[in-house]
Design a protein around this motif. Sequence first.
Motif, PDB file in Angstrom:
ATOM      1  N   UNK A  84      14.976   5.708   0.841  1.00 17.51           N
ATOM      2  CA  UNK A  84      14.706   5.742  -1.450  1.00 17.51           C
ATOM      3  C   UNK A  84      14.475   4.283  -1.977  1.00 17.51           C
ATOM      4  N   UNK A  85      15.349   3.220  -1.355  1.00 20.49           N
ATOM      5  CA  UNK A  85      15.033   2.050  -2.308  1.00 20.49           C
ATOM      6  C   UNK A  85      13.958   1.027  -2.441  1.00 20.49           C
ATOM      7  N   UNK A  86      12.930   1.265  -1.803  1.00 21.03           N
ATOM      8  CA  UNK A  86      11.199   1.236  -1.669  1.00 21.03           C
ATOM      9  C   UNK A  86      10.786   2.284  -2.429  1.00 21.03           C
ATOM     10  N   UNK A  87       9.790   1.613  -3.092  1.00 18.75           N
ATOM     11  CA  UNK A  87       9.411   3.391  -4.182  1.00 18.75           C
ATOM     12  C   UNK A  87       7.864   2.553  -4.640  1.00 18.75           C
ATOM     13  N   UNK A  88       6.476   3.450  -4.853  1.00 22.50           N
ATOM     14  CA  UNK A  88       5.478   3.119  -5.995  1.00 22.50           C
ATOM     15  C   UNK A  88       5.354   4.756  -7.359  1.00 22.50           C
ATOM     16  N   UNK A  96       0.879  -0.928   0.060  1.00 25.57           N
ATOM     17  CA  UNK A  96       0.091  -0.099  -0.254  1.00 25.57           C
ATOM     18  C   UNK A  96       0.747   1.559  -0.314  1.00 25.57           C
ATOM     19  N   UNK A  97       0.676   2.085  -0.394  1.00 25.29           N
ATOM     20  CA  UNK A  97       1.191   3.445   0.018  1.00 25.29           C
ATOM     21  C   UNK A  97       0.699   4.365   0.726  1.00 25.29           C
ATOM     22  N   UNK A  98       2.010   4.815   1.752  1.00 27.41           N
ATOM     23  CA  UNK A  98       2.040   4.592   2.613  1.00 27.41           C
ATOM     24  C   UNK A  98       2.482   6.313   3.130  1.00 27.41           C
ATOM     25  N   UNK A  99       3.374   7.084   2.323  1.00 29.45           N
ATOM     26  CA  UNK A  99       3.517   8.745   2.239  1.00 29.45           C
ATOM     27  C   UNK A  99       4.476   8.819   1.276  1.00 29.45           C
ATOM     28  N   UNK A 108      -5.025   8.584  -4.027  1.00 32.20           N
ATOM     29  CA  UNK A 108      -4.353   7.443  -2.727  1.00 32.20           C
ATOM     30  C   UNK A 108      -4.974   6.374  -3.377  1.00 32.20           C
ATOM     31  N   UNK A 109      -6.069   5.853  -3.943  1.00 32.84           N
ATOM     32  CA  UNK A 109      -6.177   4.632  -4.121  1.00 32.84           C
ATOM     33  C   UNK A 109      -5.504   4.450  -5.718  1.00 32.84           C
TER      34      UNK A 109
END
Length: 392
Positions: A229-233, A176-179, A241-242
Amino acid sequence: MGDTNKTPPLSNAAEVSKTFDTKDLYNTRTQAWFSSLAKIMYRDLNNSTKTDAFYKYTREQIATFIKDPVSNEVQLRDAVRMLYNLSPHFWRLIQYMSQLCDLSYVVSQTSFDSVKDTAKELEDYQKTNAFLAGSDIKVQSERILATCFREDVCYCTTWVTKDGMTFQFLDPNYCKIASYQQNCWNVAYDFSYFDIYNDELELYPKEFQTKYAQYQKDTTQKWIELDAPYSFAIKVNDDLTYVLPPFVGILRAIYDVESYKDLTMANSEMQNYALLVMRLGLNNNGEWSMDFEKAKQFWYNLSEVLPDNFGSILSPMDVQKITFEPTAAAQRDKVVESEQHLWDAAGVSSLIFSGAATSSRALEISGMADESLTWEVVKRIGVAINRILQKQ
């Protein structure tokens, strides 16, 4: 790709040559180009309990999912994956959008130090070029774009070596997108995933093993944010946001194309069929003009010699041939019309996928609009890569 081998112009090349061995730098760059990056194992085939399968949804089910995309995020993602596998139109559309940009990049200096050694600046510049070249940014970015235009969002974690970086895609059902940080989305991961697929834990970066141990101490806190920054979306619909697949509006149109194809095939098959009616006449008294049992024997004999696509009946009517010829309206190619509607609904020009008509100016304008949409997503990939470079 951009020309990453050219060095920036220097005011005193002779001085640089005394302090920096360009031959050694070339060898370093060459090794980076051909070196092996981190080998990403997605599955241990000898021990894996995970299977790949998709459920085939009906047109009516997809219509229901679209009405409430927030609650049906998983179902919509499965639906677009299904159509990506089954529909050549949808597959071509996703490939077209993901390959519009050439994904060239430019390495430029963002900070300047008047007392910094020029040779050191050159060395850093060449190391950055070698790192990006070893990362094969173009190939990896195309994979991210294809996922984004198919599903809306692509969740990644990164393996970094001295020669480059490789993106590992995460299961979106557990992300899920967190921040939002430095103009890029950060990801939270559901670590209960490894309760089910514990054999895969070692196939992820060390961070996952550390945070899974953290989750085991308190299993109520299963969602843990991964390290930026090594994990991102990367997301297409960046204002939401959905998750909402960008081409979700054409899913029903894809079903229409397939339905018209089925109808066309059915009509073609019906044109090859015929029905023969054998007449058994009546006299003035309403009696059979031939013995009924004898008439049935003639009818049996006829049925025995008819091909499979012909039928026969015994009737007091006149003998006639009945064929199922299509009407003038039915002869129109509904498949072509439905495909045209599909491309119109997707917002792209059908000229790109068909040579039925030509209009170079219309095609050019349509391509420019599509490129602008793709370019917005490419810039977000650039932001994610720059965050990693800054951390390095």
